[in-house]
Scaffold this motif. Structure first.
Motif, short mmCIF file in Angstrom:
data_model
loop_
_atom_site.label_atom_id
_atom_site.label_comp_id
_atom_site.label_asym_id
_atom_site.label_seq_id
_atom_site.Cartn_x
_atom_site.Cartn_y
_atom_site.Cartn_z
N LYS A 5 0.84 -1.19 0.00
CA LYS A 5 0.00 0.00 0.00
C LYS A 5 0.87 1.25 0.00
N GLN A 6 0.36 2.29 -0.66
CA GLN A 6 1.16 3.50 -0.85
C GLN A 6 1.13 4.42 0.36
N VAL A 7 0.19 4.23 1.28
CA VAL A 7 0.05 5.15 2.40
C VAL A 7 0.01 4.38 3.71
N ALA A 8 0.17 5.12 4.82
CA ALA A 8 0.02 4.60 6.19
C ALA A 8 0.92 3.39 6.44
N ILE A 33 3.81 3.13 8.27
CA ILE A 33 4.26 2.93 9.65
C ILE A 33 3.11 2.51 10.56
N PRO A 34 1.92 3.10 10.48
CA PRO A 34 0.82 2.58 11.30
C PRO A 34 0.57 1.09 11.05
N ARG A 35 0.65 0.68 9.79
CA ARG A 35 0.42 -0.74 9.48
C ARG A 35 1.56 -1.60 10.04
N GLN A 36 2.80 -1.07 9.95
CA GLN A 36 3.93 -1.81 10.49
C GLN A 36 3.80 -1.99 12.01
N VAL A 37 3.40 -0.93 12.69
CA VAL A 37 3.22 -1.02 14.14
C VAL A 37 2.17 -2.08 14.46
N ARG A 38 1.04 -2.04 13.77
CA ARG A 38 -0.01 -3.03 14.03
C ARG A 38 0.49 -4.44 13.72
N THR A 39 1.24 -4.59 12.62
CA THR A 39 1.73 -5.91 12.21
C THR A 39 2.65 -6.50 13.27
N TRP A 40 3.61 -5.69 13.74
CA TRP A 40 4.60 -6.23 14.67
C TRP A 40 4.04 -6.40 16.08
N HIS A 79 4.73 11.69 10.19
CA HIS A 79 4.08 11.87 8.89
C HIS A 79 5.02 11.36 7.80
N GLN A 80 4.54 10.43 6.99
CA GLN A 80 5.37 9.82 5.94
C GLN A 80 5.59 10.79 4.80
N GLN A 81 6.84 11.12 4.52
CA GLN A 81 7.17 12.08 3.47
C GLN A 81 7.28 11.43 2.09
N ARG A 82 7.80 10.21 2.04
CA ARG A 82 8.01 9.54 0.76
C ARG A 82 7.58 8.08 0.84
N THR A 83 7.28 7.49 -0.30
CA THR A 83 7.00 6.06 -0.40
C THR A 83 7.95 5.48 -1.43
N THR A 84 8.76 4.50 -1.02
CA THR A 84 9.72 3.86 -1.92
C THR A 84 9.69 2.36 -1.66
N THR A 101 8.73 -4.31 1.04
CA THR A 101 7.41 -3.81 0.68
C THR A 101 7.56 -2.39 0.14
N LEU A 102 6.46 -1.67 -0.01
CA LEU A 102 6.50 -0.24 -0.29
C LEU A 102 6.25 0.48 1.02
N GLY A 103 7.05 1.52 1.31
CA GLY A 103 6.86 2.19 2.59
C GLY A 103 7.80 3.34 2.80
N ASP A 104 7.98 3.70 4.07
CA ASP A 104 8.82 4.82 4.46
C ASP A 104 10.29 4.38 4.46
N PRO A 105 11.12 4.97 3.60
CA PRO A 105 12.52 4.52 3.48
C PRO A 105 13.35 4.75 4.73
N LEU A 106 12.94 5.69 5.60
CA LEU A 106 13.72 5.96 6.80
C LEU A 106 13.73 4.78 7.74
N ILE A 107 12.78 3.88 7.61
CA ILE A 107 12.79 2.65 8.39
C ILE A 107 14.05 1.84 8.08
N ASP A 108 14.40 1.74 6.80
CA ASP A 108 15.62 1.02 6.39
C ASP A 108 16.87 1.69 6.93
#
Length: 710
Positions: free
Chosen positions: A413-416, A418-425, A453-458, A488-495
């Motif tokens: 998914k292109q949005v949200a 980090i919220p999804r990651q938090v729920r997943t983990w 707030h997610q600035q980019r999706t990569t 996945t597609l998501g916030d690159p700062l996580i990496d």
């Protein structure tokens, strides 16, 4: 000198040395003795045991202390206590029994740590078959040395077990000479024990090479004329030994071992599948080994008809939802093959569980170096920096891929994100939970209330670490990025944050080594802040303010992963031999995550606007202003002037102006004290908390107590 120039110079030196060694080897081909560059001939290699052939007591102690909540460094300090006349050295000279040593050693440890230390437990672990195993790379090196006609010896400071047998968990047939301190009554670094070993070998000092992990032992050997190699890492030491001897000591596949019994797969059905896949009609055997790293999906090396392959499969048994997604790994590596991101060449995805028991995929083997120790022992500082620069660059390449251009626009998914990651983990953690961990409970409450707030999706790799990269053997170039299971597609700062985990973990951490107890400037490794700036510069991005949130989430996720590994180990499903050790590490990592959450809370608090507060739901305000702790959902109001009436009515005060004059004065004194003394001291306090002395009161804290103005 720039990194490129340093590296080119290193390459020229390496090329000259290699060419010269080959010239020497050709001149002496057929001889059993190999000439060193200095002109002397080596006829024997002498090995220390602990730290060279098997794990050192210090390494075992560090892991045991973490798992048993013993102050870091207690065991090692007690081992060194008293020097030559201390209990450890007397024990290794057989001057005291095992029972006497444990009694005296236990008293020392308890006095040093000011807590009861179960030294019997440590001694049992140190001498257990599970821990006291010879390093495969050393076993192979000894085999090759003896095959060339050289002698081998073991020269060990060891001890007698309670059953009166000496502690030497090695196959004695590997060695021409065995010298044990407990048998001889002499310990290294006493020169007499080296001379005794040389006498039994029938050699002069200059004809031998000695490997040890302790400086004083090496210094004593060198003073006699023995050539020495300091062992920080067995694989690096073997490379140094190869350079001295002039022949290869590692003929097998690096980082592999025989397949463990719980991870065996049927060879016949696999061979039939591969013959059909590759279109070959070989009658030769299928060679199968298991890679010794990786906690999630079992990974195997396969050799069939001169083809080198890797098979990666789901583990057996019931699995957590959405975990072990090898199908996603296969898809993304296939998509990235021509996108400028180095990945292995994938061949086939097989979802038929009848072949090897679970779905799997096959790819070509990519030879190269995998650096499992992020401190990169044995490398020059400039080379270490070049390695981390290459790591940063390849991460930028991943985040620069256009998902639509490579057919991955529906990969997530292109949005949200980090919220999804938090729920997943959180869900993954709950599914593998075995006991209540307070820090995990606090994080599960805190994370959803502080989502950035997610600035980019990569494209996001999801597990981007140094040991998931294959490097070129001769230059700092990434040949392949491995382990795409969490992509996945998501916030690159996580990496970016996840790739900095090692900066905050100790070197003794069993599952994922770190280097927070090392001098990064001396090592040449960029600090986490510099690594992040390097990434932002390459990507053309401004630095983020909420870096601490990303680190808190990364450690929370690591804690959840460790808990899953531990849960699988209880049922025999975990793919790594170290899985059972992870149970007590989840709490350690979750506490690190909470430390970052606290830092983020302080940052938000310092930036929080206090003027003209609005009347609104406390719950809504907490989400919009990133208040540190979740508050209830009752309504509140604040007013410009404070009064006893307001206080008596139980109004919720959120502005300093709403405080009574005495409390407001105390607030301003506290605020000034924090700005002048506490905030500037945070880096030093953080370093103390991550150091071996973290169990002792910080002198800085004691100083702040004296300075406090109330």
């Amino acid at each position: 000198m720039c990194v490129r120039s340093c590296f080119q110079s290193s390459c020229l030196q390496w090329a000259w040395r290699t060419a010269f060694l080959k010239h020497i080897q050709r001149r002496h081909q057929g001889s059993h003795r190999w000439t060193h560059l200095g002109g002397s001939t080596y006829r024997a290699v002498i090995f220390d045991m602990g730290g060279v052939l098997i794990p050192s007591p210090g390494r075992v102690a560090a892991e045991w202390e973490v798992q048993n909540r013993i102050p870091s460094g207690t065991i090692l300090k007690a081992l060194m206590e008293g020097g030559e006349n201390g209990p450890w050295m007397r024990f290794m000279r057989a001057e005291i029994t095992a029972e006497g040593f444990l009694r005296e050693f236990g008293r020392l440890c308890s006095e040093m740590s000011k807590t009861s230390v179960p030294v019997d437990s440590f001694f049992s672990l140190l001498t257990s078959e599970r821990v006291a195993k010879q390093f495969p790379v050393m076993t192979e090196a000894i085999t090759q040395i003896r095959a060339k006609g050289l002698q081998t010896a073991v020269l060990s400071n060891n001890f007698y077990l309670p059953n009166q047998k000496s502690f030497l968990p090695l196959d004695r047939k590997q060695f021409d000479v065995v010298v044990e301190s407990c048998v001889e009554g002499i310990c290294k670094p006493d020169p007499r024990i080296y001379k005794l070993c040389l006498e039994r070998l029938g050699l002069q000092p200059s004809e031998s090479i000695f490997l040890d992990d302790l400086g004083p032992n090496l210094k004593a050997a060198a003073s006699l004329g023995i050539h020495t190699i300091k062992v920080n890492d067995p694989e690096t030491a073997v490379k140094e030994l190869e350079a001295l001897l002039g022949f290869t000591l590692r003929l097998g596949v690096p980082n592999t071992q025989p397949v463990r019994k719980t991870m065996e797969i049927p060879k016949d059905s696999l061979k039939k599948y591969l013959k059909d896949l590759l279109g070959i009609q070989t009658t030769g055997p299928l060679e199968l080994l298991q890679f010794d790293h990786g906690q999630s999906n079992p990974t195997y090396y396969i050799r069939l008809a001169n083809r080198d392959l890797v098979l990666r499969k789901k583990p057996p048994g019931t699995l957590l939802p959405s975990a072990h997604a090898i199908e996603r790994e296969f898809r993304i590596m296939k998509a990235l093959a021509n996108a400028g991101v180095p990945v292995p060449n994938v061949l086939d995805l097989c979802e038929d569980s009848s072949v090897v028991g679970t779905p799997f995929y096959v790819m070509e083997y990519c030879p190269g170096l995998i650096y499992k120790d992020p401190s990169l022992p044995g490398l020059e500082p400039s080379h270490r920096r070049a390695i981390y620069t290459a790591m940063n660059t390849v991460l930028c390449k991943i985040h620069s891929v256009d998902p639509q251009a490579v057919g991955l626009e529906d990969y997530g998914k292109q949005v949200a994100y980090i919220p999804r990651q938090v729920r997943t983990w959180v869900k993954q953690y709950r599914a593998s939970e075995t006991s209540t961990i307070p820090a995990m409970e606090r994080l599960i409450e805190w994370l959803p209330l502080h989502l950035p707030h997610q600035q980019r999706t990569t494209l996001v790799h999801g597990d981007f670490r140094l040991d998931n990269l294959v490097f070129h053997a001769e230059k700092p170039e990434v040949l392949a990025v491995l382990d795409w299971e969490l992509s996945t597609l998501g916030d690159p700062l996580i990496d970016v944050a996840y790739s900095c985990l090692a900066h905050y973990l100790p070197s003794s951490f069993p599952v994922l080594r770190g280097f927070n107890d090392c001098d990064l400037t001396q090592l040449g490794i960029p600090a986490a802040e510099e690594y992040f700036r390097m990434y932002c510069l390459q990507m053309g991005l401004p630095p983020t303010e909420n870096w601490n949130f990303y680190m808190a989430f990364s450690f929370f996720r690591l804690a959840a992963i460790l808990q899953g590994v531990y849960r699988r180990s209880l049922t025999g499903q975990a793919s790594s031999a170290h899985a059972e050790q992870t149970g007590k590490l989840t709490e350690f990592v979750s506490n690190l995550a909470w430390d970052f959450a606290v830092k983020e809370g302080f940052r938000v608090f310092k930036e929080m606007p206090f003027k003209n507060p609005l009347t609104r739901s406390c719950h809504t305000w907490a989400r919009s202003q990133s208040q540190w702790y979740p508050i209830g959902t009752r309504s509140y109001s604040s007013v410009p002037e404070a009064s006893p009436a307001h206080a008596s009515r139980g109004g919720l005060v959120i502005s300093p102006e709403s405080l009574s004059p005495p409390v407001r004065e105390l607030y301003h004194r506290l605020k000034h004290f924090m700005e002048q003394h506490v905030y500037p001291a945070e880096p030093e306090l953080q370093s103390h908390q991550a150091s071996a002395a973290r169990w002792s009161p910080s002198p800085l804290i004691e100083d702040l107590k004296v300075k406090q103005p109330w």
